[in-house]
Design an enzyme around this catalytic site. Structure first.
Site, PDB file in Angstrom:
ATOM      1  N   GLU A  17       0.821  -1.219   0.000  1.00 39.00           N
ATOM      2  CA  GLU A  17       0.000   0.000   0.000  1.00 39.00           C
ATOM      3  C   GLU A  17       0.850   1.261   0.000  1.00 39.00           C
ATOM      4  O   GLU A  17       0.523   2.240  -0.682  1.00 39.00           O
ATOM      5  CB  GLU A  17      -0.934   0.017   1.226  1.00 39.00           C
ATOM      6  N   ILE A 432      24.927  -6.163 -23.851  1.00 33.68           N
ATOM      7  CA  ILE A 432      24.981  -6.982 -22.637  1.00 33.68           C
ATOM      8  C   ILE A 432      23.862  -8.021 -22.616  1.00 33.68           C
ATOM      9  O   ILE A 432      24.012  -9.077 -22.037  1.00 33.68           O
ATOM     10  CB  ILE A 432      24.931  -6.092 -21.368  1.00 33.68           C
ATOM     11  N   CYS A 517      10.006  -2.624  -4.504  1.00 29.00           N
ATOM     12  CA  CYS A 517       9.944  -3.896  -3.790  1.00 29.00           C
ATOM     13  C   CYS A 517      10.328  -5.021  -4.743  1.00 29.00           C
ATOM     14  O   CYS A 517      10.151  -4.896  -5.954  1.00 29.00           O
ATOM     15  CB  CYS A 517       8.531  -4.145  -3.278  1.00 29.00           C
ATOM     16  N   ASP A 600      25.466 -14.380 -16.810  1.00 33.17           N
ATOM     17  CA  ASP A 600      25.551 -13.140 -16.015  1.00 33.17           C
ATOM     18  C   ASP A 600      25.743 -13.430 -14.533  1.00 33.17           C
ATOM     19  O   ASP A 600      25.024 -14.253 -13.978  1.00 33.17           O
ATOM     20  CB  ASP A 600      24.246 -12.334 -16.158  1.00 33.17           C
ATOM     21  N   CYS A 644      28.285  -6.028 -12.733  1.00 33.51           N
ATOM     22  CA  CYS A 644      28.175  -4.577 -12.590  1.00 33.51           C
ATOM     23  C   CYS A 644      28.354  -4.160 -11.149  1.00 33.51           C
ATOM     24  O   CYS A 644      27.441  -4.292 -10.364  1.00 33.51           O
ATOM     25  CB  CYS A 644      26.834  -4.075 -13.129  1.00 33.51           C
ATOM     26  N   HIS A 695      22.034   3.828 -17.385  1.00 30.75           N
ATOM     27  CA  HIS A 695      21.040   4.260 -16.395  1.00 30.75           C
ATOM     28  C   HIS A 695      20.460   5.626 -16.743  1.00 30.75           C
ATOM     29  O   HIS A 695      19.544   6.098 -16.091  1.00 30.75           O
ATOM     30  CB  HIS A 695      21.657   4.286 -14.996  1.00 30.75           C
TER      31      HIS A 695
END
Length: 757
Positions: A17, A432, A517, A600, A644, A695
């Site tokens: 929530e 990648i 999350c 990876d 990374c 990013h």
């Protein structure tokens, strides 16, 4: 009577929530007061659960809108000066800007909280940092809980851990020197809490489980001598590892109680059996989701009860922040896998387990015979279940040939065979792994999962996307292509769903940072691969092009690190099982003509134990599991890996020991600094340092990429250098992706021509 308390509770709510409310607030769809009201309701629910489970205190101060270490930066006035905010009058909007950045300032850096998958915001300390107390966050929660009729115990992270977790910025200095200014501020905050009439204050010092320098350890005595003058009792909480080596120091501290993590480090108990004050025994696992065998736990607690009597407290091992909220909402799991369901315990179930333990200690086991019997039955069923234990897997691991995890020939010989058939230009370019995941792709995947899209339609949608990705890479003239991973929602979940021994929850969310999350898979049994997982997608992609196609897998250590792992066998064994299961996939890819395969391992570093003395053992089994994942491949098959993180120096021998033919790493943000470590170490195999930061949507200039490549060429021989972005492109948009890759390929071709002259 035995005292029951909780070190901390999840903040996000049973169904996330808080996350959804925060995100609506950030999008300006929710008023601030509505967000505050929702947060209050979540806190009240948390306290009610603790009170109903017969906890002697409810814990306050653990709730946060983003991160408890950010709250502490506000409480001590240690927010970064670069934002220009006043910590005394900080608004909620400004608080979120510290965490998320704004137009003028980048966000406070984030890093892992010890060896968990939670991230905290790293305090930025400067030589001239001045602290200023602001206890509002804690005082408000105390008042709120007291108004609801609860007995209250506030929690705050201690000054040495807080300082240790920060970083020095600006002019060189040692942040330890700030301690003498910080302690009076803590005293002021604790005094404000004590003034609210609380009997106990919990001070967390998890840094005690690390290898702390001598001067830091020596400071504990003086710091706590000052803090102990506060008019409340202090419970010093340690967790995540053993503090037995500091037993003499801890026994001498002028605090009123000590919490020990007896799940992570049960062996440390013997060092504290003569502790003269309150001993809080952390006996229920705060970091995993398995039910405890309560009879076994009582075997540990009953002798302690005899010794400590009223001075014995019981608790989870650490904050329950790291476990999902409530198993009861997992109705689907209960229906589909009732056996597994009976073996699990989320936060509310763990609190209930503590309640049973408290009753047993106060009134004897017979008072809770039914609950103990139920716990024992579940433990016995799990120990003997043929769903978990598969003889053929144990046999396969036991019968691995002596050098199963070694390639047939050394790299120098393999690379000649690989180069012969690969026939790649100098400075080969590749990606990648993932390409942007459009809304259509996500919708198609979700619809297929819900049964709203037929298998044929789903496969057609994925194939269409794969073809699009392949054609785009051909147009860009990349050298080694990837299929783009359109079929994968997550790099671990995808494989977990296709491997036996894994299960998934619907609401098993835990906070990673802020509103983000994660829902880790559950590894409950022996791991096998029933059928190929990626082969058809890679094979289809290869059929569309004459260029080399790279297969893409997630490595065993990362799958382990990002899951809830069974606790009945060593983690090292689980990891090897995953490695061996992946090797079947690698060999199937090889058979299907996919002879460049990337495995990876972004999480190898995360798995490092907290104490340096335990590193070698971990790196040994992690490395073996990785090498087992490609066991049996031919010398001319090229194994790639991707990692990374910003710190390699201390584990380079282990990275080299993985013996991947090519390693690609994230280096653009550190301006190739990382490469110097590889060069100094004389890293023997091929390297692809990332030449731009994925990013950011920003398109790098040709000059920026050229600068990075020239730096790389100074330390890596041109024959061993690959060119690639920092990481996968899943979160980017197509427009910037094409533009970014265009620049990368153009610059590479320019340098190639130059080197050929």
């Amino acid at each position: 009577m035995t005292t029951l308390h909780i070190l901390g509770f999840p903040r996000v709510g049973a169904k996330r929530e808080l996350k959804f409310a925060q995100e609506r607030y950030w999008r300006k769809e929710l008023a601030e007061q509505d967000l505050l009201d929702l947060a209050k309701a979540l806190r009240e629910k948390n306290w009610l659960h603790q009170a109903q489970a017969d906890a002697d205190f409810v814990t306050v101060g653990d709730f946060t809108f983003y991160d408890h270490i950010l709250d502490l930066q506000v409480a001590t006035g240690a927010i970064p000066a670069r934002f220009g905010f006043d910590s005394q009058t900080l608004s909620l909007d400004q608080y979120f800007q510290l965490a998320r950045g704004n137009k003028e300032q980048f966000a406070i850096e984030m890093t892992k909280w010890f060896d968990t998958n939670y991230h905290y915001l790293v305090p930025e300390f400067q030589k001239n940092t001045t602290f200023k107390a602001n206890s509002t966050h804690y005082v408000n929660q105390i008042r709120e809980a007291k108004a609801a009729g609860h007995q209250v115990k506030p929690v705050i992270v201690g000054p040495l851990t807080f300082l240790w977790l920060g970083k020095e910025k600006g002019e060189a200095f040692n942040r330890f020197d700030l301690l003498k200014q910080l302690v009076p501020i803590y005293f002021e905050i604790l005094t404000a809490l004590a003034a609210e009439g609380v009997e106990w204050i919990q001070i967390d010092e998890p840094a005690l489980a690390l290898d702390l320098p001598q001067e830091w350890l020596a400071a504990y005595q003086d710091v706590y001598a000052q803090l102990a003058k506060v008019n409340a009792k202090l419970l010093l909480a340690t967790y995540f590892g053993s503090v037995a080596e500091h037993a003499a120091l801890l026994k001498a501290l002028p605090v009123d109680g000590l919490h020990l993590d007896l799940v992570r480090a049960p062996e440390q108990l013997s060092a504290f059996e003569d502790y003269p004050k309150v001993l809080s025994a952390g006996v229920i696992d705060g970091r995993n989701i398995w039910r405890a065998n309560l009879n076994r736990v009582l075997d540990v607690l009953e002798p302690l009860k005899a010794k400590f009597n009223q001075r014995l407290w019981i608790a989870p091992s650490c904050s329950l922040l790291h476990t999902p909220y409530d198993l009861a909402v997992e109705t689907q799991l209960q229906q589909n896998n009732p056996e597994l369901y009976r073996w699990l315990a989320f936060t509310l179930q763990k609190v209930a387990e503590l309640q049973v333990l408290k009753q047993a200690l106060n009134a004897g086991r017979s008072a809770v015979a039914e609950q103990l019997n139920d716990s024992q039955t579940a433990a016995d069923a799990r120990a003997n279940s043929n769903v978990i234990h598969k003889a053929e897997i144990a046999q396969r691991l036991a019968n691995l040939p002596a050098n199963a995890d070694k390639r047939q020939s050394p790299f120098a010989e393999r690379i000649k065979l690989q180069n012969k058939w690969l026939n790649l230009p100098l400075l080969p370019t590749t990606n990648i792994g993932s390409f942007p995941q459009t809304l259509e792709i996500r919708h198609a995947r979700a619809a297929f999962k819900k049964g709203e899209l037929s298998l044929a339609d789903y496969e057609a949608a994925m194939k269409k996307e794969i073809e699009f990705v392949v054609r785009k890479q051909e147009e860009l003239d990349l050298d080694v292509l990837v299929h783009g991973e359109a079929e994968r929602n997550d790099m671990v979940e995808y494989f977990g769903e296709l491997l036996d021994g894994f299960a998934f929850t619907k609401f098993g969310w835990v906070q990673s940072y802020g509103s983000r999350c994660v829902k880790p898979p559950v590894i409950y049994g022996d791991v096998t691969r029933p059928e190929p997982m990626t082969v058809r997608w890679s094979q289809y992609a290869q059929s569309l092009t004459d260029k080399v196609m790279k297969g893409m897998l997630t490595g065993p250590v990362t799958i382990l690190q990002w899951s809830f792992v069974r606790n009945d066998i060593p983690r090292s064994t689980v990891c090897k099982q995953i490695g061996v299961a992946l090797s079947d996939e690698v060999l199937d890819l090889e058979k299907a003509g996919i002879k460049v395969i990337q495995i990876d391992e972004p999480a190898i570093r995360e798995g490092l134990p907290l104490k340096r003395a335990d590193w070698d053992a971990y790196l040994q089994w992690a490395g073996e599991a990785f090498r087992l994942s490609y066991m049996g491949v031919k010398d001319d098959t090229q194994i790639h890996t991707h990692m990374c993180y910003s710190e390699f120096n201390d584990i380079l021998p282990a990275i080299a020991g993985l013996d991947a033919d090519v390693i690609t790493i994230e280096t653009s943000r550190s301006d190739m600094e990382l490469l110097t470590a590889f060069a100094d170490f004389k890293y023997p195999n091929d390297i692809g340092p990332g030449v731009y930061d994925i990013h950011s949507p920003r398109v790098p200039t040709a000059g920026e990429i050229e600068h990075l490549l020239r730096k790389a060429l100074k330390v890596i021989p041109k024959e061993r250098l690959w060119v690639n972005p920092d990481c996968g492109l899943k979160t980017r948009g197509w427009k910037e992706t094409i533009e970014q890759l265009q620049v990368m390929v153009e610059v590479t071709k320019k340098l190639r021509a130059e080197l050929a002259e």
